[in-house]
Design an enzyme around this catalytic site. Sequence first.
Site, PDB file in Angstrom:
ATOM      1  N   ASP A 285     -64.917 -83.205  32.908  1.00  0.00           N
ATOM      2  CA  ASP A 285     -63.910 -83.555  33.909  1.00  0.00           C
ATOM      3  C   ASP A 285     -62.515 -83.039  33.559  1.00  0.00           C
ATOM      4  O   ASP A 285     -61.521 -83.665  33.910  1.00  0.00           O
ATOM      5  CB  ASP A 285     -63.875 -85.078  34.088  1.00  0.00           C
ATOM      6  CG  ASP A 285     -63.400 -85.500  35.468  1.00  0.00           C
ATOM      7  OD1 ASP A 285     -63.562 -84.727  36.417  1.00  0.00           O
ATOM      8  OD2 ASP A 285     -62.860 -86.620  35.600  1.00  0.00           O
ATOM      9  N   LEU A 286     -62.428 -81.894  32.888  1.00  0.00           N
ATOM     10  CA  LEU A 286     -61.131 -81.346  32.502  1.00  0.00           C
ATOM     11  C   LEU A 286     -60.581 -80.471  33.631  1.00  0.00           C
ATOM     12  O   LEU A 286     -60.520 -79.251  33.536  1.00  0.00           O
ATOM     13  CB  LEU A 286     -61.235 -80.542  31.204  1.00  0.00           C
ATOM     14  CG  LEU A 286     -59.887 -80.120  30.591  1.00  0.00           C
ATOM     15  CD1 LEU A 286     -59.068 -81.318  30.176  1.00  0.00           C
ATOM     16  CD2 LEU A 286     -60.101 -79.199  29.411  1.00  0.00           C
TER      17      LEU A 286
END
Length: 288
Positions: free
Chosen positions: A191-192
């Site tokens: 989820d970067l």
Amino acid sequence: MDLPEGIDWVRASAAGRAWLATLPTWLAECAERWSLRLGPPFRYAYASLALPADLPDGTAAVLKLQYPDEDSRHEADALAHWGGDGAVRLLAHDPERRALLVERCRPGTPLHELPTDRALDAVTRLMPRLWRPAGAPFTPLAEEAAGWIDRMPRKWERAGRPHERRLLDAALALLTGLASSQGEQVLVNQDLHAGNVLAADREPWLAIDPKPLTGEREFSVVPMVRGRELGHSPAAVRHRLDRLSTELGLDRERVRGWTIGHTLAWSVADDVVFPHQIELVRWLLDGG
């Protein structure tokens, strides 16, 4: 409680409603346990309730109460593994309540407020610092991909077949081939995206809110390629794919394949469908 609109989606499931019902109690218990002075919730929250918190010694922190999904279960372990190098520092953790107390980024400006290419410049400097060797307790990407492969057809049916079957078949085939042929395993973050990298005073940019796995480097840039924060169009997506693959020395076709597979796997959550993710999968399948 005045909740951010971003987490309204959890009301669609019984599990989400149960979590919302526990929040006031857990919030009060965490504030008492850590002697926190809390501010109003951050409005950008999507999968957790996050509030600014001041410790008795004046330390500026953030109290985060996670939605109890599996993807974020080892967030505290990832932050501890990085030890503040390229990511916010973990100050305290309450596993029972899925509560984390972390360093607060100041000024906290999200990466997506930069022009696209300057944001990508920052990502290419930050990302390699997060590629650390890691093992337990993090789930291997191959194991996680096997779960996506198993669940995706059922989720597709349960959600009323929200997209054409060809997308599902292509994603399943890509995930199967990629999972079994990976390169060196490092700590990667599902989820970067550009909303989860914030400007800070300790470092120019720090990552927040990791959803960690161990897997090959090509998987780690998927959220930046997929995320709408730096533009949602076929040209914008391909530009991010090309730049990140080239400048980080990654195999473009593997990044593209992981992006298709992971994005479609995350396009349905608790029977909520995210059409923009389905749209992106079409772009990458049809246009390369």
